[in-house]
Motif scaffolding. Structure first.
Motif, PDB file in Angstrom:
ATOM      1  N   UNK A 358     -29.435  25.490 -19.061  1.00 24.47           N
ATOM      2  CA  UNK A 358     -29.011  26.635 -18.362  1.00 24.47           C
ATOM      3  C   UNK A 358     -28.269  27.462 -18.944  1.00 24.47           C
ATOM      4  N   UNK A 359     -27.246  26.858 -19.794  1.00 28.78           N
ATOM      5  CA  UNK A 359     -26.139  27.875 -20.800  1.00 28.78           C
ATOM      6  C   UNK A 359     -26.164  27.686 -22.241  1.00 28.78           C
ATOM      7  N   UNK A 360     -27.224  27.036 -22.653  1.00 32.42           N
ATOM      8  CA  UNK A 360     -26.985  26.773 -24.252  1.00 32.42           C
ATOM      9  C   UNK A 360     -25.902  26.449 -24.742  1.00 32.42           C
ATOM     10  N   UNK A 361     -25.308  25.466 -23.988  1.00 31.21           N
ATOM     11  CA  UNK A 361     -24.079  25.011 -24.357  1.00 31.21           C
ATOM     12  C   UNK A 361     -24.324  24.020 -25.773  1.00 31.21           C
ATOM     13  N   UNK A 362     -23.438  24.394 -26.740  1.00 36.67           N
ATOM     14  CA  UNK A 362     -23.575  23.715 -28.072  1.00 36.67           C
ATOM     15  C   UNK A 362     -22.666  22.399 -27.771  1.00 36.67           C
ATOM     16  N   UNK A 363     -21.366  22.573 -26.688  1.00 36.45           N
ATOM     17  CA  UNK A 363     -20.798  21.303 -26.707  1.00 36.45           C
ATOM     18  C   UNK A 363     -21.374  20.276 -25.751  1.00 36.45           C
ATOM     19  N   UNK A 364     -22.239  20.837 -25.043  1.00 32.99           N
ATOM     20  CA  UNK A 364     -23.161  19.788 -24.256  1.00 32.99           C
ATOM     21  C   UNK A 364     -24.031  19.274 -25.004  1.00 32.99           C
ATOM     22  N   UNK A 365     -24.818  19.727 -25.970  1.00 28.38           N
ATOM     23  CA  UNK A 365     -25.875  19.253 -26.953  1.00 28.38           C
ATOM     24  C   UNK A 365     -24.958  18.408 -27.713  1.00 28.38           C
ATOM     25  N   UNK A 366     -23.790  18.377 -28.150  1.00 27.82           N
ATOM     26  CA  UNK A 366     -23.073  17.616 -29.047  1.00 27.82           C
ATOM     27  C   UNK A 366     -22.773  16.150 -28.065  1.00 27.82           C
ATOM     28  N   UNK A 422     -34.975  16.445 -26.722  1.00 31.58           N
ATOM     29  CA  UNK A 422     -35.058  17.576 -25.919  1.00 31.58           C
ATOM     30  C   UNK A 422     -33.945  18.649 -26.048  1.00 31.58           C
ATOM     31  N   UNK A 423     -32.799  17.988 -26.213  1.00 28.71           N
ATOM     32  CA  UNK A 423     -31.521  18.955 -26.330  1.00 28.71           C
ATOM     33  C   UNK A 423     -31.600  19.511 -27.576  1.00 28.71           C
ATOM     34  N   UNK A 424     -32.091  18.880 -28.799  1.00 23.84           N
ATOM     35  CA  UNK A 424     -32.417  19.561 -30.224  1.00 23.84           C
ATOM     36  C   UNK A 424     -33.347  20.671 -29.940  1.00 23.84           C
ATOM     37  N   UNK A 425     -34.296  20.287 -29.500  1.00 22.07           N
ATOM     38  CA  UNK A 425     -35.352  21.642 -29.110  1.00 22.07           C
ATOM     39  C   UNK A 425     -34.718  22.677 -28.601  1.00 22.07           C
ATOM     40  N   UNK A 426     -33.934  22.508 -27.453  1.00 26.65           N
ATOM     41  CA  UNK A 426     -33.223  23.700 -26.885  1.00 26.65           C
ATOM     42  C   UNK A 426     -32.211  24.351 -27.680  1.00 26.65           C
ATOM     43  N   UNK A 427     -31.493  23.477 -28.338  1.00 24.46           N
ATOM     44  CA  UNK A 427     -30.613  24.041 -29.238  1.00 24.46           C
ATOM     45  C   UNK A 427     -30.987  24.835 -30.385  1.00 24.46           C
ATOM     46  N   UNK A 428     -32.268  24.419 -31.222  1.00 25.68           N
ATOM     47  CA  UNK A 428     -32.813  25.070 -32.122  1.00 25.68           C
ATOM     48  C   UNK A 428     -33.333  26.525 -31.519  1.00 25.68           C
ATOM     49  N   UNK A 429     -33.919  26.272 -30.298  1.00 29.63           N
ATOM     50  CA  UNK A 429     -34.631  27.544 -29.618  1.00 29.63           C
ATOM     51  C   UNK A 429     -33.359  28.783 -29.326  1.00 29.63           C
ATOM     52  N   UNK A 430     -32.161  28.135 -29.157  1.00 33.78           N
ATOM     53  CA  UNK A 430     -31.152  29.021 -28.852  1.00 33.78           C
ATOM     54  C   UNK A 430     -30.952  29.707 -29.919  1.00 33.78           C
TER      55      UNK A 430
END
Length: 545
Positions: A358-366, A422-430
């Motif tokens: 939802x928010x492209x949160x880098x902290x959440x990905x970590x 999945x989180x890595x894919x979203x983080x890269x896409x961001x």
């Protein structure tokens, strides 16, 4: 020399008999005994009585200590009722020593014969394990007879008399010897029974026997403390409190031993009977007098063993008590709790994945990456724990449960890796600054919600084994697949309408849907195991409806 070997082998048989009875009872009734102890915390007398009953059944205060320390370590029981149970456990051990020293010579061959027939004919069933308990009781009674027979010629030996002459009735020295013997045999009951037998054969005097019995009590407290060394500080407090109570009893009885022995000698009873009666009276009186002080002892133990601040590193297992590995029902219960903890971590990973979505949160990905490390660590611990569990003669239902636990643990570990990807894919896409369309984001959020619900339902099915919930889980799995197909088609329709955001995120969108489909299959797999286990037999009326 041969006579001495006969005595040593009889002592070994005594220790082995107590071990077989303890492990056999825990294998058959371990879960029920856990339930009795966990529910006996409302009042101190009730907890005290539960400790007596459970310990009399398993013939080991150490086994009771194992159960109680695990409850306190997991926060399922407060420390004061746990200490009350441990006081009751000391009385339960003394009661069993009284029963086992009755004239039961006729019972030994009967128990061994019946036990062997049951065990060999029905090894994997509960009846087979009860047969194993009967064998242990028979061997225990037989060992007591063999000790008496082997002790007679030894008692007449000058060298043996010189050996036991070193035990002159000094209570502290004798107590130390008794504690060491209880630790070496891993059973205070075996130590007390041997002491009574040696006193009855004239090999040791009554004052020495009294000191050995008191020391055996202290030795069982040391054993419990050693066994709880891998527990948290909360669990170790139970064993520490029990040991302090036994040391306090030693200090209180110290000035009374000499007049007490003089009075007991005039009763005209046999030496063995005097030793066993003293053991029962001493433990009963000591524990009843100390029962009102469990609150104070709990506070003292909390001061002596404060809770340590945990580090922020990789998660460590909380429930995998290695001392329970010899008791499958207890070990499996520990593995279930740790596996459910893995499920909780995976659920947290899903929640953080939604934040990334939802928010492209880098902290959440970590956080997702950190939680996956925790999942991997706990999965490895559960896998190793189950691998170390002895599976010989494991009952069919325990063997099936073992397989269910390892299967769910593997699935949850795979799910954690998939969520991290999945989180890595979203983080890269961001970083490419492409965003999902509002409809696409809503579709992925809908699937995520269904996925989280299926994870919770799957864990519930694994824990409770409810057939209706298992069927509902399979229905939810089918519903998810239908929704996944519908949303994939809706995404293709948006591509046909030339929606720019959908075109830019199309590959990622479809990959995430496919990943969620795989996650859903992993979360719903527990339903199949439960339905297979609960399936009625061909002649069951349910199959004829």
């Amino acid at each position: 020399m041969l006579t001495l070997l006969n005595l040593l082998s009889a002592i070994a048989l005594l220790v082995w008999g107590t071990h077989i009875v303890r492990t056999g009872i825990l294998r058959v009734y371990g879960s029920q005994l856990r339930r009795i102890l966990s529910h006996s915390v409302a009042r101190r007398p009730q907890a005290f009585a539960a400790g007596i009953g459970v310990t009399a059944l398993v013939q080991s205060s150490n086994a009771t200590a194992l159960l109680v320390t695990s409850f306190v370590a997991q926060g399922l029981m407060a420390l004061p009722p746990a200490l009350a149970i441990m006081l009751g456990a000391d009385v339960g051990t003394a009661l069993m020593a009284r029963v086992l020293t009755l004239d039961l010579a006729w019972l030994s061959p009967l128990l061994i014969c019946a036990g062997v027939v049951l065990f060999l004919s029905r090894k994997q069933s509960r009846a087979g394990q009860i047969g194993r308990v009967a064998i242990g009781l028979g061997l225990l009674l037989l060992a007591l007879q063999l000790i008496v027979e082997a002790a007679r010629p030894i008692a007449e030996s000058n060298s043996i008399e010189a050996l036991f002459a070193s035990l002159t009735g000094d209570l502290l020295l004798d107590a130390l010897v008794g504690a060491l013997f209880a630790i070496l045999t891993y059973s205070s009951l075996a130590a007390v029974l041997l002491t009574a037998t040696l006193a009855g054969s004239g090999m040791i005097s009554l004052p020495v026997a009294i000191g050995l019995v008191i020391g055996a009590n202290v030795g069982s407290g040391v054993l419990a403390l050693l066994s709880s060394s891998m527990q948290s500080a909360a669990g170790r407090r139970v064993a520490l409190g029990s040991l302090l109570y036994k040391l306090l009893g030693l200090l209180l009885v110290l000035p009374l031993v000499e007049p007490l022995v003089h009075w007991m000698s005039g009763l005209g009873w046999s030496a063995a009977n005097l030793v066993i009666t003293f053991h029962l009276a001493y433990n009963s009186l000591r524990c009843l007098l100390m029962l009102p002080s469990v609150g104070l002892m709990a506070r003292l133990c909390s001061l002596l063993l404060p809770e340590r601040v945990q580090d922020n590193g990789v998660a460590k297992p909380r429930h995998l008590d290695r001392a329970a590995l010899d008791t499958p029902s207890l070990a499996l219960a520990n593995a279930v709790r740790e596996t459910l903890r893995i499920g909780d971590l995976v659920e947290q990973m899903l929640a953080h994945l939604l934040e990334v979505l939802r928010a492209d949160s880098a902290e959440a990905a970590q956080q997702v990456r950190k939680l996956d490390d925790d999942v991997d660590a706990l999965y490895g611990a559960v896998k190793l724990y189950l691998a170390q569990m002895p599976r010989d003669y494991l009952p069919a239902h325990d063997s099936r449960r073992w397989a269910e636990i390892i299967e769910l643990a593997v699935n949850l570990e795979h799910a954690g890796d998939l969520i991290e990807q999945m989180a890595g894919k979203l983080d890269s896409h961001k970083r490419a600054r492409h965003h999902f369309s509002s409809d696409g984001l809503a579709e992925l959020t809908t699937l995520h919600g269904l996925l989280a619900g299926n994870l919770r339902l799957g864990l519930n099915v694994f824990l409770n084994g409810n057939r209706d919930n298992a069927r509902r889980l399979l229905e939810e799995k089918q519903r998810f697949r239908q929704e996944e197909r519908r949303l994939a088609h809706a995404h293709v329709d948006r591509l046909a309408q030339q929606v720019v955001q959908s075109i830019e995120t199309s590959a990622l969108h479809l990959e995430l849907i496919a990943d969620m489909k795989r996650l859903n299959s992993l979360f719903c797999s527990s339903a199949y195991a439960q339905l297979e286990a609960l399936a009625p037999a061909p002649g069951d009326p349910q199959t004829q409806r």
